[in-house]
Design an enzyme around this catalytic site. Structure first.
Site, PDB file in Angstrom:
ATOM      1  N   VAL A  25     -16.594 -28.315 -50.905  1.00 29.33           N
ATOM      2  CA  VAL A  25     -16.225 -28.782 -49.570  1.00 29.33           C
ATOM      3  C   VAL A  25     -15.634 -27.594 -48.822  1.00 29.33           C
ATOM      4  O   VAL A  25     -14.820 -26.847 -49.371  1.00 29.33           O
ATOM      5  CB  VAL A  25     -15.194 -29.929 -49.622  1.00 29.33           C
ATOM      6  CG1 VAL A  25     -14.858 -30.411 -48.212  1.00 29.33           C
ATOM      7  CG2 VAL A  25     -15.716 -31.089 -50.473  1.00 29.33           C
ATOM      8  N   CYS A  26     -16.055 -27.402 -47.586  1.00 27.27           N
ATOM      9  CA  CYS A  26     -15.493 -26.398 -46.696  1.00 27.27           C
ATOM     10  C   CYS A  26     -15.523 -25.017 -47.366  1.00 27.27           C
ATOM     11  O   CYS A  26     -16.569 -24.510 -47.736  1.00 27.27           O
ATOM     12  CB  CYS A  26     -14.095 -26.823 -46.272  1.00 27.27           C
ATOM     13  SG  CYS A  26     -13.493 -26.027 -44.770  1.00 27.27           S
ATOM     14  N   GLY A  27     -14.376 -24.386 -47.552  1.00 23.26           N
ATOM     15  CA  GLY A  27     -14.324 -23.040 -48.112  1.00 23.26           C
ATOM     16  C   GLY A  27     -14.567 -22.951 -49.600  1.00 23.26           C
ATOM     17  O   GLY A  27     -14.530 -21.850 -50.160  1.00 23.26           O
TER      18      GLY A  27
END
Length: 250
Positions: free
Chosen positions: A121-123
């Site tokens: 997720v995300c980074g």
């Protein structure tokens, strides 16, 4: 299936909690799902990147046991945001500290065998890229981190969820719900995923990108773009829609 959700110092809480809660809720509808908060150091309290917020890892991250490993990003600033004194709070710095632990080796082990899926997720995809684990793969991340992801040799896809087989990545922090529901559908089936959607009163957003199907054609010469859609100019005139010059004239 065992789904392990990775914790490391400085993680973003929502990156973890959104998909974790999807899989936790699924246990009300199926006995095929087990979930764990896991850490490279084993059971311990893990501070997030938001002051005063921590989660407790109940298990050691164990790629030999897990069918699914979900990796969050970090809660912090991007380079250039905030005063220079905040460098230690920058996302790449936080992820870099995580790379000094046993986490990269464990994630490499998770990506190695067939049958284990690693999701981010995300980074979280940036962490994998910084560890040199996803060179040449298709992935996404938060829109502000795409250049950094691409610099690591990743084929960046501007999608909300990108399915590259045993690597499934999601964009910004809110896409964790979409990732969780998609993975639940992929692993446990659409009936269970729909039951959780209804429980959450949430409908999964966006197209899940896969490296299949025909490649999109470039807009043809003589076409115009209106509000993100491409229409031939002649068709627009036939429909009575003014072209750019007519719109400007009015």
């Amino acid at each position: 299936m065992l789904a392990q959700f990775v914790l490391f110092d400085g993680f973003d809480p929502l990156d973890v909690i959104a998909p974790f809660e999807v899989f936790s809720a699924a246990r009300a509808f199926t006995d095929r799902v087990t979930v764990e908060l896991a850490c490279a150091e084993g059971a311990r309290q893990v501070p997030s990147g938001i002051p005063g917020v921590a989660l407790t890892a109940a298990a050691l991250l164990a790629p030999d046991r897990a069918d699914l490993v979900v990796v969050p990003g970090a809660a912090g600033r991007l380079p250039g945001q905030g005063p220079d004194a905040s460098a230690e709070e920058q996302v790449p710095v936080i992820l870099g500290r995580a790379l000094t632990t046993e986490l990269p080796k464990l994630l490499a082990d998770a990506l190695a065998p067939a049958g284990t899926t690693v999701a981010t997720v995300c980074g979280g995809s940036l962490l994998l890229s910084m560890a040199g684990l996803v060179h040449g793969r298709h992935a996404t991340t938060h829109h502000q981190g795409r250049d950094l992801l691409g610099a690591g040799g990743v084929h960046v896809v501007p999608g909300r969820v990108v399915d590259d087989g045993d690597l499934v990545t999601a964009g910004g922090v809110t896409s964790g719900l979409d990732l969780g529901l998609y993975l639940l559908e992929r692993e446990a089936g659409p009936k269970v995923a729909l039951a959780v959607e209804q429980l959450f009163a949430y409908e999964r957003r966006g197209v899940v990108w896969r490296d299949q199907g025909v490649e999109p054609m470039s807009p043809a010469v003589g076409s115009v773009t209106v509000a993100g859609s491409v229409f031939p100019a002649a068709a627009r005139r036939a429909a009575g829609t003014p072209d750019q010059h007519e719109t400007l004239a009015t």
